[in-house]
Motif scaffolding. Structure first.
Motif, PDB file in Angstrom:
ATOM      1  N   UNK A 161       0.828  -1.207   0.000  1.00 28.84           N
ATOM      2  CA  UNK A 161       0.000   0.000   0.000  1.00 28.84           C
ATOM      3  C   UNK A 161       0.865   1.260   0.000  1.00 28.84           C
ATOM      4  N   UNK A 162       1.924   1.232   0.801  1.00 29.87           N
ATOM      5  CA  UNK A 162       2.813   2.387   0.875  1.00 29.87           C
ATOM      6  C   UNK A 162       3.512   2.620  -0.469  1.00 29.87           C
ATOM      7  N   UNK A 163       3.975   1.558  -1.105  1.00 30.81           N
ATOM      8  CA  UNK A 163       4.630   1.691  -2.409  1.00 30.81           C
ATOM      9  C   UNK A 163       3.646   2.171  -3.479  1.00 30.81           C
ATOM     10  N   UNK A 164       2.419   1.720  -3.407  1.00 30.57           N
ATOM     11  CA  UNK A 164       1.397   2.156  -4.359  1.00 30.57           C
ATOM     12  C   UNK A 164       1.102   3.639  -4.198  1.00 30.57           C
ATOM     13  N   UNK A 186       3.087   5.941  -2.932  1.00 28.69           N
ATOM     14  CA  UNK A 186       4.258   6.684  -3.398  1.00 28.69           C
ATOM     15  C   UNK A 186       4.284   6.724  -4.925  1.00 28.69           C
ATOM     16  N   UNK A 187       3.972   5.609  -5.563  1.00 29.56           N
ATOM     17  CA  UNK A 187       3.963   5.565  -7.022  1.00 29.56           C
ATOM     18  C   UNK A 187       2.918   6.487  -7.627  1.00 29.56           C
ATOM     19  N   UNK A 188       1.740   6.520  -7.049  1.00 32.53           N
ATOM     20  CA  UNK A 188       0.686   7.397  -7.581  1.00 32.53           C
ATOM     21  C   UNK A 188       1.029   8.866  -7.355  1.00 32.53           C
ATOM     22  N   UNK A 189       1.588   9.180  -6.191  1.00 34.65           N
ATOM     23  CA  UNK A 189       1.999  10.564  -5.943  1.00 34.65           C
ATOM     24  C   UNK A 189       3.114  10.977  -6.902  1.00 34.65           C
ATOM     25  N   UNK A 190       4.053  10.095  -7.128  1.00 35.31           N
ATOM     26  CA  UNK A 190       5.165  10.410  -8.031  1.00 35.31           C
ATOM     27  C   UNK A 190       4.672  10.652  -9.454  1.00 35.31           C
ATOM     28  N   UNK A 191       3.717   9.864  -9.906  1.00 40.38           N
ATOM     29  CA  UNK A 191       3.173  10.057 -11.255  1.00 40.38           C
ATOM     30  C   UNK A 191       2.434  11.388 -11.372  1.00 40.38           C
TER      31      UNK A 191
END
Length: 106
Positions: free
Chosen positions: A13-16, A18-23
């Motif tokens: 969940x944390x990696x997801x 971070x990935x959505x925020x980065x995109x």
């Protein structure tokens, strides 16, 4: 040592997140380069510099957790927390800037 059965799921969940925020941050910065988002000219330099800072902070946090004898999932979470702090901060800051008032092609 107690194994948390939910640790892998929480890391996912944390990696997801971070990935959505980065995109979203990448999208706003690209829109800023195109003149569609109100970003300052210094944003391009900032995006390069902050990556090294975030990587160093994540490495330090992970190393500190490992040296304290933390479990592998806690070591990973310590580093990801630092990266997530940067992505969340960038998303908040760039979101406040909003779209450019008058794009160059209108």
């Amino acid at each position: 040592m107690f194994f948390d059965p939910f640790a892998p799921m929480m890391l996912t969940f944390q990696a997801t997140r971070i990935g959505m925020e980065a995109q979203a941050v990448v999208a706003m910065r690209l829109a800023g380069m195109a003149g569609l988002w109100a970003t300052p000219p210094s944003e391009m330099t900032r995006m390069v510099i902050e990556k090294a800072e975030a990587a160093i902070e994540a490495m330090q946090a992970s190393t500190h957790a490992a040296m304290k004898g933390a479990a592998p999932d806690q070591v990973l979470r310590a580093g990801m927390t630092q990266i997530g702090r940067h992505t969340a901060g960038n998303l908040t800051r760039l979101s406040r800037m909003g779209p450019a008032r008058a794009p160059f092609f209108w």
